[in-house]
Design a protein around this motif. Structure first.
Motif, short mmCIF file in Angstrom:
data_model
loop_
_atom_site.label_atom_id
_atom_site.label_comp_id
_atom_site.label_asym_id
_atom_site.label_seq_id
_atom_site.Cartn_x
_atom_site.Cartn_y
_atom_site.Cartn_z
N GLU A 74 0.83 -1.21 0.00
CA GLU A 74 0.00 0.00 0.00
C GLU A 74 0.86 1.26 0.00
O GLU A 74 0.50 2.26 -0.61
N GLU A 75 2.01 1.20 0.67
CA GLU A 75 2.92 2.35 0.67
C GLU A 75 3.43 2.63 -0.74
O GLU A 75 3.45 3.78 -1.19
N GLU A 76 3.82 1.59 -1.45
CA GLU A 76 4.28 1.75 -2.83
C GLU A 76 3.14 2.23 -3.73
O GLU A 76 3.36 3.03 -4.64
N THR A 77 1.93 1.78 -3.44
CA THR A 77 0.77 2.23 -4.20
C THR A 77 0.57 3.72 -4.02
O THR A 77 0.33 4.45 -5.00
N LEU A 78 0.67 4.19 -2.79
CA LEU A 78 0.50 5.62 -2.53
C LEU A 78 1.59 6.45 -3.19
O LEU A 78 1.31 7.54 -3.71
N LEU A 79 2.82 5.96 -3.19
CA LEU A 79 3.89 6.67 -3.87
C LEU A 79 3.61 6.77 -5.37
O LEU A 79 3.75 7.83 -5.98
N GLY A 80 3.20 5.65 -5.96
CA GLY A 80 2.87 5.65 -7.39
C GLY A 80 1.69 6.55 -7.70
O GLY A 80 1.68 7.26 -8.72
N MET A 81 0.69 6.54 -6.81
CA MET A 81 -0.47 7.41 -7.02
C MET A 81 -0.08 8.88 -6.96
O MET A 81 -0.58 9.70 -7.74
N GLY A 82 0.81 9.22 -6.04
CA GLY A 82 1.28 10.60 -5.96
C GLY A 82 1.94 11.05 -7.25
O GLY A 82 1.70 12.17 -7.73
N TRP A 83 2.74 10.18 -7.81
CA TRP A 83 3.40 10.46 -9.09
C TRP A 83 2.35 10.71 -10.17
O TRP A 83 2.43 11.66 -10.94
N LEU A 84 1.36 9.81 -10.24
CA LEU A 84 0.33 9.91 -11.28
C LEU A 84 -0.58 11.12 -11.06
O LEU A 84 -1.01 11.75 -12.04
N PHE A 85 -0.88 11.46 -9.81
CA PHE A 85 -1.66 12.68 -9.54
C PHE A 85 -0.91 13.91 -10.03
O PHE A 85 -1.48 14.80 -10.64
N LYS A 86 0.38 13.95 -9.76
CA LYS A 86 1.20 15.09 -10.16
C LYS A 86 1.19 15.25 -11.68
O LYS A 86 1.16 16.36 -12.20
N GLU A 87 1.22 14.14 -12.40
CA GLU A 87 1.21 14.18 -13.86
C GLU A 87 -0.19 14.35 -14.45
O GLU A 87 -0.33 14.50 -15.65
N GLY A 88 -1.21 14.28 -13.60
CA GLY A 88 -2.57 14.43 -14.09
C GLY A 88 -3.12 13.18 -14.78
O GLY A 88 -4.07 13.26 -15.55
N LYS A 89 -2.55 12.03 -14.49
CA LYS A 89 -2.97 10.77 -15.12
C LYS A 89 -4.15 10.13 -14.42
O LYS A 89 -4.87 9.34 -15.01
N ILE A 90 -4.33 10.43 -13.11
CA ILE A 90 -5.46 9.87 -12.37
C ILE A 90 -6.21 11.01 -11.68
O ILE A 90 -5.66 12.08 -11.44
N VAL A 91 -7.48 10.74 -11.40
CA VAL A 91 -8.33 11.73 -10.74
C VAL A 91 -9.08 11.05 -9.59
O VAL A 91 -9.39 9.87 -9.67
N PRO A 92 -9.42 11.82 -8.54
CA PRO A 92 -10.21 11.23 -7.46
C PRO A 92 -11.65 11.00 -7.91
O PRO A 92 -12.21 11.76 -8.69
N PHE A 93 -12.22 9.90 -7.43
CA PHE A 93 -13.59 9.54 -7.77
C PHE A 93 -14.20 8.95 -6.52
O PHE A 93 -13.96 7.79 -6.21
N ASP A 94 -15.01 9.74 -5.78
CA ASP A 94 -15.53 9.36 -4.48
C ASP A 94 -14.34 9.03 -3.56
O ASP A 94 -13.47 9.85 -3.38
N ASP A 95 -14.28 7.82 -3.01
CA ASP A 95 -13.15 7.43 -2.16
C ASP A 95 -12.18 6.54 -2.92
O ASP A 95 -11.38 5.82 -2.35
N LYS A 96 -12.25 6.62 -4.25
CA LYS A 96 -11.40 5.80 -5.12
C LYS A 96 -10.69 6.71 -6.12
O LYS A 96 -10.87 7.92 -6.09
N VAL A 97 -9.87 6.12 -6.96
CA VAL A 97 -9.23 6.88 -8.03
C VAL A 97 -9.49 6.18 -9.36
O VAL A 97 -9.68 4.97 -9.41
N ALA A 98 -9.48 6.96 -10.42
CA ALA A 98 -9.71 6.43 -11.75
C ALA A 98 -8.74 7.11 -12.71
O ALA A 98 -8.17 8.17 -12.41
N LEU A 99 -8.54 6.51 -13.85
CA LEU A 99 -7.70 7.12 -14.88
C LEU A 99 -8.36 8.40 -15.38
O LEU A 99 -9.58 8.48 -15.50
N ALA A 100 -7.56 9.39 -15.68
CA ALA A 100 -8.09 10.67 -16.16
C ALA A 100 -8.59 10.58 -17.59
O ALA A 100 -8.27 9.75 -18.35
#
Length: 100
Positions: A74-100
Protein backbone atom coordinates in the motif's frame (compact mmCIF):
# COMPACT_ATOMS: atom_id res chain seq x y z
CA UNK A 1 49.42 3.69 27.78
CA UNK A 2 47.33 2.80 24.74
CA UNK A 3 44.15 0.86 25.27
CA UNK A 4 42.86 -1.79 22.95
CA UNK A 5 39.95 -0.79 20.76
CA UNK A 6 36.89 -2.90 21.02
CA UNK A 7 35.30 -4.32 17.90
CA UNK A 8 32.39 -1.87 18.27
CA UNK A 9 34.72 1.13 18.44
CA UNK A 10 36.60 -0.06 15.37
CA UNK A 11 33.29 -0.49 13.48
CA UNK A 12 32.14 3.02 14.45
CA UNK A 13 35.42 4.45 13.20
CA UNK A 14 35.00 2.65 9.87
CA UNK A 15 31.45 3.91 9.48
CA UNK A 16 32.36 7.49 10.37
CA UNK A 17 35.28 7.44 7.94
CA UNK A 18 33.12 6.12 5.07
CA UNK A 19 31.53 8.59 2.65
CA UNK A 20 27.92 9.53 3.40
CA UNK A 21 26.42 7.38 0.61
CA UNK A 22 28.24 4.29 1.83
CA UNK A 23 27.11 4.95 5.41
CA UNK A 24 23.49 5.17 4.34
CA UNK A 25 23.76 2.07 2.16
CA UNK A 26 25.48 0.13 4.91
CA UNK A 27 22.78 1.11 7.39
CA UNK A 28 19.94 0.21 5.00
CA UNK A 29 21.53 -2.90 3.53
CA UNK A 30 22.51 -4.33 6.90
CA UNK A 31 18.88 -4.48 8.03
CA UNK A 32 17.25 -7.87 7.59
CA UNK A 33 13.99 -6.48 6.22
CA UNK A 34 12.27 -6.22 2.88
CA UNK A 35 12.49 -2.42 2.76
CA UNK A 36 12.70 -0.91 -0.68
CA UNK A 37 15.08 1.86 -1.55
CA UNK A 38 12.95 4.67 -2.91
CA UNK A 39 14.30 6.87 -5.65
CA UNK A 40 12.76 8.48 -8.74
CA UNK A 41 13.31 5.40 -10.88
CA UNK A 42 11.73 2.92 -8.45
CA UNK A 43 8.79 5.21 -7.70
CA UNK A 44 8.28 5.67 -11.44
CA UNK A 45 8.04 1.90 -11.84
CA UNK A 46 5.48 1.76 -9.01
CA UNK A 47 3.50 4.48 -10.78
CA UNK A 48 3.53 2.29 -13.88
CA UNK A 49 2.25 -0.64 -11.84
CA UNK A 50 -0.58 1.49 -10.45
CA UNK A 51 -1.45 2.81 -13.90
CA UNK A 52 -1.51 -0.70 -15.40
CA UNK A 53 -3.74 -1.98 -12.57
CA UNK A 54 -6.21 0.85 -13.13
CA UNK A 55 -6.14 0.36 -16.90
CA UNK A 56 -6.75 -3.38 -16.57
CA UNK A 57 -9.69 -2.91 -14.19
CA UNK A 58 -11.37 -0.25 -16.36
CA UNK A 59 -13.05 1.09 -13.20
CA UNK A 60 -12.19 3.21 -10.17
CA UNK A 61 -10.31 1.40 -7.40
CA UNK A 62 -9.28 2.22 -3.85
CA UNK A 63 -5.73 1.90 -2.50
CA UNK A 64 -6.13 -1.65 -1.21
CA UNK A 65 -7.63 -2.86 -4.49
CA UNK A 66 -4.84 -1.26 -6.52
CA UNK A 67 -2.17 -2.74 -4.24
CA UNK A 68 -3.68 -6.19 -4.61
CA UNK A 69 -4.11 -5.91 -8.39
CA UNK A 70 -0.57 -4.54 -8.89
CA UNK A 71 0.97 -6.93 -6.33
CA UNK A 72 2.73 -4.11 -4.47
CA UNK A 73 2.45 -2.74 -0.93
CA UNK A 74 0.00 0.00 0.00
CA UNK A 75 2.92 2.35 0.67
CA UNK A 76 4.28 1.75 -2.83
CA UNK A 77 0.77 2.23 -4.20
CA UNK A 78 0.50 5.62 -2.53
CA UNK A 79 3.89 6.67 -3.87
CA UNK A 80 2.87 5.65 -7.39
CA UNK A 81 -0.47 7.41 -7.02
CA UNK A 82 1.28 10.60 -5.96
CA UNK A 83 3.40 10.46 -9.09
CA UNK A 84 0.33 9.91 -11.28
CA UNK A 85 -1.66 12.68 -9.54
CA UNK A 86 1.20 15.09 -10.16
CA UNK A 87 1.21 14.18 -13.86
CA UNK A 88 -2.57 14.43 -14.09
CA UNK A 89 -2.97 10.77 -15.12
CA UNK A 90 -5.46 9.87 -12.37
CA UNK A 91 -8.33 11.73 -10.74
CA UNK A 92 -10.21 11.23 -7.46
CA UNK A 93 -13.59 9.54 -7.77
CA UNK A 94 -15.53 9.36 -4.48
CA UNK A 95 -13.15 7.43 -2.16
CA UNK A 96 -11.40 5.80 -5.12
CA UNK A 97 -9.23 6.88 -8.03
CA UNK A 98 -9.71 6.43 -11.75
CA UNK A 99 -7.70 7.12 -14.88
CA UNK A 100 -8.09 10.67 -16.16
Amino acid sequence: MATKKTAAEAEVKKVVAAPAAKRVCKRICSKKTTESIYNAINIGFKAGDVYQALAASETALNVKEIAKAANISEEETLLGMGWLFKEGKIVPFDDKVALA
